[in-house]
Design an enzyme around this catalytic site. Structure first.
Site, PDB file in Angstrom:
ATOM      1  CB  SER A 167      -0.866   0.053   1.255  1.00 46.11           C
ATOM      2  OG  SER A 167      -1.863  -0.898   1.190  1.00 46.11           O
ATOM      3  CD  GLU A 250      -1.377  -4.878  10.515  1.00 49.39           C
ATOM      4  OE1 GLU A 250      -2.388  -4.437   9.958  1.00 49.39           O
ATOM      5  OE2 GLU A 250      -0.673  -5.783  10.054  1.00 49.39           O
TER       6      GLU A 250
END
Lengths: 396, 352
Positions: A167, A250
């Site tokens: 990403s 995360e």
């Protein structure tokens, strides 16, 4: 057992909201409300730097690295107010949520000095190069190879291979990656965790166009790509341990902020349903009620997770959170289209570009895949949460 | 962030867990099922020895204080064993209605005997109840443990009364009920004289909120038991040379149960806390908790039967106790669609 935050925390919330709203109505009003991760990259890098300059970038970090030493509750509140104020997502989210915390936990003092202040200041943007075409759910089967070349003080890592789903690699300065550095090793053994500058001859980045027409992901080709010998985090061969430690960062702090975004999406569906009369359909009403319930339960699941103080116990709320929100949001996308009807299937833009709700419908198909697919999540829940036997591997 | 049990709450949980696991055994529950669905010795021990029956009722009303969170903890543990006790009708719905809406004489005369277990109260809700002064006509076909009650709290949408079971005009017919741990009775009122509760709307709100939360908590406990018992079975049963719990088709279904249960847990304690704290969210939360936890329980109980194979379909195995209780909870005090419709109205407004 209590639902809310303390009075002091609520004061902090006000401070956050005031500052964020002031920025979004003044110098950065042009980026307010952007939901696409790829839109206005240059302005959003400026926003990263603006956050850094005012010490709002990484508030949970120690002050000496550019943070505020904020408590967990304060970090959660900031994330919530950030989303509520309509501030677009952080283009450096890998830097602030993954790279920084990993360097803080496992990095050397030199690495901390070198990277942390620049990440906090929004000057160094990171992306993450873990997945490969043949290492998706089975992440430990990475094939990208790394070797040390040179002698003495001139040693450097030379890396060859291919990463995928990186990403925002196209706007990043550095890439975090895991490479196989022990010839002939298999699985989680023999991997090393490296940080590599992106702007070099050996790295080529190609965008991948997604089903919504956007291109947030990339393929990253590494052909004799190089970084200095001291660019590794942890020891040689310990990359898996570092990467897994990193994945644990995360979730947690960002959950409530993420939910604020979901709230906005559901509210938009509710408005659309009232507008076009779908709100009178008893089936739509049931589905909206289910979505509302699911969203509230996510909030209280996250609060349970964040209130947990005994980290030796398996936390059911934490273990099930990913699949819960991902499935909820995928269903929300489907509900959006049911409410919009065929009007949701056309766009008034010249390009293949979509408004929030149709885009939600398309984009949310990724939610149940990235960060561990729903199927992998179920394996984790069954094995870690319920103590069921592991699936036998086919290659052993 | 303190959305976690306090030490005191954890202690109540451990006490209740130990009590029900030890005493509300399958054997005893099945004996009760053959009778009126009440394990009398368990009931007496719960109300008198354990000292937890007054939880959720204020101390000045004769209760043990504390709130719905603690009550939910107890209901969860009772639900985990499908305990055959008239908690819902007597301790939760009726006692809450009297405590919230009764005058001081009513509280003084009725609550001590209800909380001690000496008197069992049943809860009769009839939205279409007809009233002629204090004479009530109507009733309800499905009053939990109504056949064992000596007293009823009767409510409609804007009134609440107390009626003795042996008063003229009251007919109670016990019914053979699918869930034998909580059998229903038909209670018919034909011009029966009710003694009004002074604060009817407070009584109804308190009873229903507590009832929704208690049923949701029971469902949570039941669902968790279904999962725990099925996990244990999957580790012990071997087919194709493997523990069946190692097959993905099997373990993913168990994982799905856990995902739902964790949400149900958030729902139950969110709702309980919201009511206790007087939060604006309470009205929505109780509907969310009741509908979500009931559906979770039913899904888990159904899966429990499927994942046990043939043995799960037998009378001998306890799976059907959970399955039948789950179905009963789904319908009791409003089905899922009704609760979600209430939420839809809060979120979308009424239909036009």
């Amino acid at each position: 057992m209590k639902l809310g935050f303390s009075a002091a925390d609520e004061l902090f919330r006000q401070e956050c909201a005031e500052w964020l709203n002031a920025q979004m109505s003044d110098e950065f009003r042009d980026i307010k409300g952007i939901t696409k991760l790829t839109a206005s990259p240059e302005r959003r890098k400026e926003w990263e730097q603006h956050l850094g300059a005012h010490k709002w970038s990484c508030i949970g970090w120690p002050e000496k690295w550019g943070g505020r030493g904020a408590t967990l509750a304060q970090q959660v509140i900031f994330a919530e107010e950030y989303a509520r104020a309509g501030v677009p997502g952080r283009v450096n989210h890998i830097g602030i949520e993954l790279a920084g915390p990993t360097i803080l936990a496992f990095g050397t003092d030199e690495q901390k000095r070198r990277f942390l202040p620049d990440i906090a200041a929004g000057k160094t943007i990171f992306c993450q190069g873990f997945s490969e075409p043949n290492a998706g759910s089975d992440l430990a089967s990475v094939r990208t190879k790394g070797r040390l070349e040179g002698f003495g003080g001139n040693q450097e890592w030379v890396v060859n291979g291919q990463k995928i789903w990186t990403s925002l690699a196209h706007i990043s300065d550095w890439i975090l990656l895991i490479a196989r550095t022990e010839e002939g090793s298999k699985g989680p053994k023999g991997l090393t965790f490296l940080m590599m500058p992106i702007d070099q001859e050996g790295i080529e980045i190609r965008g991948i166009t997604q089903i919504n027409g956007d291109a947030e992901f990339n393929e990253t080709f590494l052909t004799d790509a190089r970084c200095p010998a001291d660019s590794l985090i942890g020891a040689i061969g310990e990359g898996w341990k570092i990467a897994m430690g990193l994945l644990a960062f995360e979730r947690g702090v960002s959950t409530l902020g993420q939910q604020m975004g979901f709230r906005n999406e559901l509210d938009e569906i509710i408005d659309a349903a009232k507008e076009n009369g779908a709100a009178n359909d008893p089936q739509i009403r049931q589905r909206i009620a289910r979505a509302e319930i699911g969203l509230r339960l996510m909030r209280y699941g996250a609060l349970r997770m964040l209130s947990q103080t005994d980290h030796s116990k398996i936390d059911g709320a934490a273990l099930t959170y990913k699949i819960q929100w991902a499935s909820w949001r995928r269903n929300l996308g489907e509900l959006a289209m049911e409410v919009l009807g065929q009007a949701g299937e056309v766009t008034n833009k010249a390009e293949y570009e979509w408004d929030t709700l149709p885009n939600l419908f398309l984009y949310s198909r990724a939610d149940t895949i990235y960060g561990g697919t729903n199927q992998i999540q179920r394996n984790l829940i069954a094995e870690r949460g319920l103590g069921l036997p592991r699936e036998p591997r086919g290659d052993k | 962030m303190e959305f976690a049990f306090t030490d005191e709450q954890r202690m109540i949980q451990e006490t209740a867990r130990a009590f029900f696991t030890e005493n509300a055994t399958s054997k005893r529950t099945r004996l009760a099922m053959a009778g009126d669905g009440i394990d009398r010795a368990l009931w007496t021990a719960f109300c008198q020895d354990l000292g937890l029956s007054g939880i959720g009722i204020a101390e000045n009303a004769g209760g043990a204080g504390l709130g719905l969170v603690e009550m939910a903890i107890i209901a969860e543990m009772a639900g985990a064993q499908v305990a055959a006790l008239p908690m819902l009708g007597s301790l939760v719905l009726s006692a809450q209605a009297i405590a919230a809406g009764g005058n001081s004489a009513q509280k003084r005369d009725l609550l001590p005997s209800i909380l001690s277990g000496a008197r069992i109260a049943g809860y009769v809700h009839d939205a279409e109840l007809r009233t002629d002064g204090e004479l009530l006509t109507g009733g309800c076909g499905f009053v939990a443990h109504g056949g064992s009650a000596s007293l009823f709290v009767v409510t409609c949408n804007d009134g609440a009364w107390i009626i003795r079971a042996d008063a003229p005009g009251v007919t109670v017919t016990p019914l053979t009920t699918m869930d034998q741990t909580r059998p229903y009775a038909r209670v018919l009122l034909s011009g029966a004289r009710g003694e009004p509760l002074a604060e009817a709307s407070a009584a109804i709100t308190a009873a229903h909120r507590a009832g929704f939360v208690a049923l949701a908590a029971e469902a949570l406990g039941g669902a968790q038991s279904c999962l725990d018992r099925t996990v244990a079975y999957s580790l012990q049963r071997v087919q194709f040379g493997r523990q069946i719990g190692s097959f993905q088709a099997y373990k993913h279904r168990l994982a799905d149960m856990m995902i739902e249960i964790e949400q149900a847990r958030s729902a139950v304690y969110w709702a309980a806390c919201a009511v206790d704290e007087g939060s604006d969210e309470a009205a929505l939360a109780v509907h969310a908790a009741k509908s979500f936890a009931a559906d979770t329980f039913f899904r888990c109980a159904g899966d429990m039967i499927q994942l046990h194979g043939g043995i799960g379909f037998t009378w001998e195995h306890d799976a059907h106790l959970f399955f039948k209780r789950a179905r009963a909870i789904q319908t009791a005090l409003g089905n899922g669609a009704w609760h979600r419709a209430q939420i839809a109205t809060m979120v979308l407004g009424a239909t036009v």
